[in-house]
Enzyme design. Structure first.
Site, PDB file in Angstrom:
ATOM      1  N   SER A   8       0.912  -1.079  -0.173  1.00  0.00           N
ATOM      2  CA  SER A   8       0.033   0.107  -0.098  1.00  0.00           C
ATOM      3  C   SER A   8       0.939   1.268   0.105  1.00  0.00           C
ATOM      4  O   SER A   8       2.056   1.079   0.451  1.00  0.00           O
ATOM      5  CB  SER A   8      -0.846  -0.051   1.124  1.00  0.00           C
ATOM      6  OG  SER A   8      -0.140  -0.325   2.456  1.00  0.00           O
ATOM      7  N   GLU A  10       1.250   5.435   0.963  1.00  0.00           N
ATOM      8  CA  GLU A  10       0.744   6.602   1.517  1.00  0.00           C
ATOM      9  C   GLU A  10       1.204   7.989   0.891  1.00  0.00           C
ATOM     10  O   GLU A  10       2.428   8.191   0.607  1.00  0.00           O
ATOM     11  CB  GLU A  10       1.222   6.569   2.978  1.00  0.00           C
ATOM     12  CG  GLU A  10       0.650   7.596   3.840  1.00  0.00           C
ATOM     13  CD  GLU A  10       0.949   7.631   5.083  1.00  0.00           C
ATOM     14  OE1 GLU A  10       0.681   6.443   5.824  1.00  0.00           O
ATOM     15  OE2 GLU A  10       1.560   8.535   5.951  1.00  0.00           O
ATOM     16  N   ASP A 102      -1.827  14.253  16.148  1.00  0.00           N
ATOM     17  CA  ASP A 102      -0.716  15.170  17.070  1.00  0.00           C
ATOM     18  C   ASP A 102      -1.562  16.474  17.643  1.00  0.00           C
ATOM     19  O   ASP A 102      -2.658  16.991  17.114  1.00  0.00           O
ATOM     20  CB  ASP A 102       0.481  15.539  16.403  1.00  0.00           C
ATOM     21  CG  ASP A 102       1.497  14.423  16.078  1.00  0.00           C
ATOM     22  OD1 ASP A 102       1.440  13.524  17.030  1.00  0.00           O
ATOM     23  OD2 ASP A 102       1.887  14.230  15.079  1.00  0.00           O
ATOM     24  N   HIS A 145       5.102   4.855  21.079  1.00  0.00           N
ATOM     25  CA  HIS A 145       4.909   6.269  20.814  1.00  0.00           C
ATOM     26  C   HIS A 145       5.604   6.918  21.660  1.00  0.00           C
ATOM     27  O   HIS A 145       5.500   6.871  22.965  1.00  0.00           O
ATOM     28  CB  HIS A 145       3.255   6.243  20.687  1.00  0.00           C
ATOM     29  CG  HIS A 145       2.899   7.679  20.247  1.00  0.00           C
ATOM     30  ND1 HIS A 145       2.655   8.679  21.376  1.00  0.00           N
ATOM     31  CD2 HIS A 145       2.351   7.955  19.047  1.00  0.00           C
ATOM     32  CE1 HIS A 145       2.432   9.696  20.526  1.00  0.00           C
ATOM     33  NE2 HIS A 145       2.076   9.521  19.297  1.00  0.00           N
ATOM     34  N   PHE A 212      12.140  13.878  11.426  1.00  0.00           N
ATOM     35  CA  PHE A 212      10.747  13.173  11.492  1.00  0.00           C
ATOM     36  C   PHE A 212      11.037  12.129  12.518  1.00  0.00           C
ATOM     37  O   PHE A 212      10.108  11.960  13.463  1.00  0.00           O
ATOM     38  CB  PHE A 212      10.477  12.265  10.182  1.00  0.00           C
ATOM     39  CG  PHE A 212       9.811  13.029   9.077  1.00  0.00           C
ATOM     40  CD1 PHE A 212       9.213  14.104   9.132  1.00  0.00           C
ATOM     41  CD2 PHE A 212       9.983  12.305   7.857  1.00  0.00           C
ATOM     42  CE1 PHE A 212       8.582  14.765   8.067  1.00  0.00           C
ATOM     43  CE2 PHE A 212       9.685  13.176   6.611  1.00  0.00           C
ATOM     44  CZ  PHE A 212       8.767  14.350   6.673  1.00  0.00           C
ATOM     45  N   HIS A 262       3.568  -1.282   3.872  1.00  0.00           N
ATOM     46  CA  HIS A 262       3.131   0.189   3.724  1.00  0.00           C
ATOM     47  C   HIS A 262       4.266   1.111   3.224  1.00  0.00           C
ATOM     48  O   HIS A 262       5.043   1.275   4.259  1.00  0.00           O
ATOM     49  CB  HIS A 262       2.278   0.451   4.850  1.00  0.00           C
ATOM     50  CG  HIS A 262       1.596   1.762   4.811  1.00  0.00           C
ATOM     51  ND1 HIS A 262       0.472   1.860   4.023  1.00  0.00           N
ATOM     52  CD2 HIS A 262       1.643   2.995   5.416  1.00  0.00           C
ATOM     53  CE1 HIS A 262      -0.092   3.354   4.198  1.00  0.00           C
ATOM     54  NE2 HIS A 262       0.760   3.812   4.874  1.00  0.00           N
TER      55      HIS A 262
HETATM   56  C1  LIG Z   1       0.558   4.795   9.732  1.00  0.00           C
HETATM   57  C2  LIG Z   1       0.473   6.195  10.315  1.00  0.00           C
HETATM   58  C3  LIG Z   1      -0.394   7.125   9.994  1.00  0.00           C
HETATM   59  C4  LIG Z   1      -0.348   8.462  10.154  1.00  0.00           C
HETATM   60  N1  LIG Z   1      -1.418   9.451   9.853  1.00  0.00           N
HETATM   61  C5  LIG Z   1      -1.430  10.518  10.202  1.00  0.00           C
HETATM   62  C6  LIG Z   1      -2.321  11.566   9.733  1.00  0.00           C
HETATM   63  O1  LIG Z   1      -2.686  11.368   8.599  1.00  0.00           O
HETATM   64  N2  LIG Z   1      -2.297  12.761  10.301  1.00  0.00           N
HETATM   65  C7  LIG Z   1      -1.857  12.980  11.373  1.00  0.00           C
HETATM   66  O2  LIG Z   1      -1.944  14.029  11.862  1.00  0.00           O
HETATM   67  N3  LIG Z   1      -0.993  11.981  11.950  1.00  0.00           N
HETATM   68  C8  LIG Z   1      -0.824  10.734  11.553  1.00  0.00           C
HETATM   69  N4  LIG Z   1       0.065   9.826  12.038  1.00  0.00           N
HETATM   70  C9  LIG Z   1       0.763  10.362  13.204  1.00  0.00           C
HETATM   71  C10 LIG Z   1      -0.229  10.095  14.618  1.00  0.00           C
HETATM   72  O3  LIG Z   1      -1.489  11.044  14.480  1.00  0.00           O
HETATM   73  C11 LIG Z   1       0.575  10.415  15.826  1.00  0.00           C
HETATM   74  O4  LIG Z   1       1.590   9.846  15.915  1.00  0.00           O
HETATM   75  C12 LIG Z   1      -0.074  10.777  17.147  1.00  0.00           C
HETATM   76  O5  LIG Z   1       0.641  11.449  17.859  1.00  0.00           O
HETATM   77  C13 LIG Z   1      -0.695   9.474  17.664  1.00  0.00           C
HETATM   78  O6  LIG Z   1      -1.924   9.147  16.960  1.00  0.00           O
HETATM   79  P1  LIG Z   1      -2.216   7.768  17.029  1.00  0.00           P
HETATM   80  O7  LIG Z   1      -3.727   7.135  16.744  1.00  0.00           O
HETATM   81  O8  LIG Z   1      -1.091   6.911  16.042  1.00  0.00           O
HETATM   82  O9  LIG Z   1      -1.853   7.175  18.477  1.00  0.00           O
HETATM   83  P2  LIG Z   1      -2.735   6.161  19.660  1.00  0.00           P
HETATM   84  O10 LIG Z   1      -2.565   4.755  19.037  1.00  0.00           O
HETATM   85  O11 LIG Z   1      -4.009   6.657  19.742  1.00  0.00           O
HETATM   86  O12 LIG Z   1      -1.689   6.392  20.692  1.00  0.00           O
HETATM   87  C14 LIG Z   1      -0.441   6.087  20.648  1.00  0.00           C
HETATM   88  C15 LIG Z   1       0.073   5.812  22.026  1.00  0.00           C
HETATM   89  O13 LIG Z   1       0.107   6.892  22.807  1.00  0.00           O
HETATM   90  C16 LIG Z   1      -0.625   6.873  23.918  1.00  0.00           C
HETATM   91  N5  LIG Z   1      -1.199   8.064  24.388  1.00  0.00           N
HETATM   92  C17 LIG Z   1      -2.382   8.567  23.314  1.00  0.00           C
HETATM   93  N6  LIG Z   1      -2.571   9.676  23.918  1.00  0.00           N
HETATM   94  C18 LIG Z   1      -2.033   9.813  25.284  1.00  0.00           C
HETATM   95  C19 LIG Z   1      -2.228  10.805  26.121  1.00  0.00           C
HETATM   96  N7  LIG Z   1      -2.932  11.947  25.985  1.00  0.00           N
HETATM   97  N8  LIG Z   1      -1.392  10.573  27.332  1.00  0.00           N
HETATM   98  C20 LIG Z   1      -0.547   9.504  27.489  1.00  0.00           C
HETATM   99  N9  LIG Z   1      -0.343   8.709  26.305  1.00  0.00           N
HETATM  100  C21 LIG Z   1      -1.153   8.565  25.317  1.00  0.00           C
HETATM  101  C22 LIG Z   1      -1.473   5.760  23.626  1.00  0.00           C
HETATM  102  O14 LIG Z   1      -1.704   5.143  24.834  1.00  0.00           O
HETATM  103  C23 LIG Z   1      -0.620   4.831  22.726  1.00  0.00           C
HETATM  104  O15 LIG Z   1       0.260   4.083  23.545  1.00  0.00           O
HETATM  105  C24 LIG Z   1       0.099   8.571  11.589  1.00  0.00           C
HETATM  106  C25 LIG Z   1       1.161   7.673  12.247  1.00  0.00           C
HETATM  107  C26 LIG Z   1       1.004   6.386  11.495  1.00  0.00           C
HETATM  108  C27 LIG Z   1       1.884   5.293  12.194  1.00  0.00           C
END
Ligand SMILES: Cc1cc2nc3c(=O)[nH]c(=O)nc-3n(C[C@H](O)[C@H](O)[C@H](O)COP(=O)(O)OP(=O)(O)OC[C@H]3O[C@@H](n4cnc5c(N)ncnc54)[C@H](O)[C@@H]3O)c2cc1C
Length: 302
Positions: A8, A10, A102, A145, A212, A262
């Site tokens: 895939s 991105e 983020d 993370h 990054f 990916h």
């Molecule tokens: C494949 C991929 C695609 C992405 N695409 C985008 C995108 O399109 N746009 C964008 O803006 N970003 C993107 N990101 C980055 C991502 O949004 C960031 O890394 C963000 O900080 C975490 O979101 P998540 O859904 O990955 O994290 P989650 O899976 O929700 O959390 C990751 C970890 O952080 C911990 N955590 C989360 N919130 C808290 C908190 N408040 N306090 C303590 N711990 C916490 C969780 O418990 C977990 O362990 C991408 C990352 C990846 C790997």
């Protein structure tokens, strides 16, 4: 090898006319490799969000590719996010990459969920599934993370996302394959059995990659820095080294049983195309690509 390899790609939504050209050139070059899906990232501001929607819509309208739209919980109410999900569903999007996102000030700031919004990625996955039976992919972090206190806490979040309905995770990029396999062992030991697809970042630009990596908690091994040492001004050699590094990484992953990849394309095709070629993928005429299933838009009742 090619029969069992699935990829895939991105992309990010372009900001300028020039970036728009690079994106569609990359899509045109990589599309004939018949990716499983192509995903489009989602930004924090209204303008970048509209660019994501427009890019996804154009992929649907003008290519036979299956788009996956990224969606985050950042700076939006549930109602606003639900409206985006409905709009995607109406447009024919069948796959969403659900993320927390983020903080609006960028990675490194403390994340605070929007008071009327989805609390985290697992909450968003559940919200998507309540609206429609779309395919939902999520993120995974082999090196943890940066917000997470431990790998175990990260895996707890992954489990929550899977329990809410996610059926695939794509990892943050990494350069040491052992870290991916160690993570995979811990994920499987936790009873998570969805595909954990390695995210591969070809090093188009080493300085940018280092930046990054610092922001997303990925480590940059010393051997990688040494390979790019002294090449800041030498684009041609840098590209050859980048292809060699990525080739070594993916071929080792294949040798150790990985079949799905990916690619973070950065909207550029050349390195990714070369690596896919090494993986045995060959372009198919666009007409012979399997066209995505066209599902009628949701009925007015949702
Ligand atoms: C494949 C991929 C695609 C992405 N695409 C985008 C995108 O399109 N746009 C964008 O803006 N970003 C993107 N990101 C980055 C991502 O949004 C960031 O890394 C963000 O900080 C975490 O979101 P998540 O859904 O990955 O994290 P989650 O899976 O929700 O959390 C990751 C970890 O952080 C911990 N955590 C989360 N919130 C808290 C908190 N408040 N306090 C303590 N711990 C916490 C969780 O418990 C977990 O362990 C991408 C990352 C990846 C790997």
């Amino acid at each position: 090898m090619a029969e069992r390899i699935r990829v895939s790609f991105e992309f990010f939504p372009p900001k300028t006319a020039e970036m728009e050209n690079s994106l569609w050139e990359a899509v045109a070059r990589l599309g004939p490799l018949a990716p499983n899906f192509v995903s489009v990232t989602y930004g924090a501001g209204g303008g970048t969000r509209e660019r994501t929607h427009a890019t996804v819509r154009r992929i649907l309208a003008e290519t036979p590719l299956t788009p996956a739209a990224h969606l985050t919980c950042v700076a939006a109410t549930r109602a606003e996010i639900d409206a985006v999900i409905h709009a995607y569903q109406d447009a024919g999007v069948r796959h969403i990459v659900a993320l927390r996102g983020d903080p609006p000030g960028g990675a490194g700031e403390r994340y605070a969920p929007h008071p009327g919004g989805y609390q985290n990625a697992a909450d968003l996955v559940a919200g998507i599934k309540r609206i429609a039976d779309l395919e939902v992919s999520v993120s995974a972090y082999p090196e943890k993370h940066p917000d997470s206190p431990s790998v175990e806490a990260d895996i707890d979040m992954l489990k929550a996302k899977v329990d809410a309905g996610a059926t695939r995770a794509m990892t943050q990029f990494f350069f040491e394959n052992d870290s991916y396999f160690r993570y995979l062992d811990r994920v499987r030991a936790r009873g998570i059995d969805i595909p954990i697809v390695p995210g591969i970042l070809p090093v188009q630009n080493f300085k940018q990659t280092k930046n990054f990596a610092a922001r997303c908690g990925a480590s940059v091994p010393r051997w990688l820095a040494e390979r790019f040492d002294g090449l800041d001004e030498d684009v041609a050699t840098r590209k050859l080294i980048a292809a060699a590094v990525a080739a070594e990484q993916v071929l080792d992953l294949v040798a150790r049983g990985v079949t799905d990849f990916h690619f973070y394309t950065m909207n550029r095709a050349d390195l990714v195309y070369a690596i896919c070629h090494l993986l045995g993928l060959r372009p198919a005429p666009l007409t012979s690509l399997s066209h995505r299933e066209r599902v009628p838009a949701r009925s007015a009742g949702g």
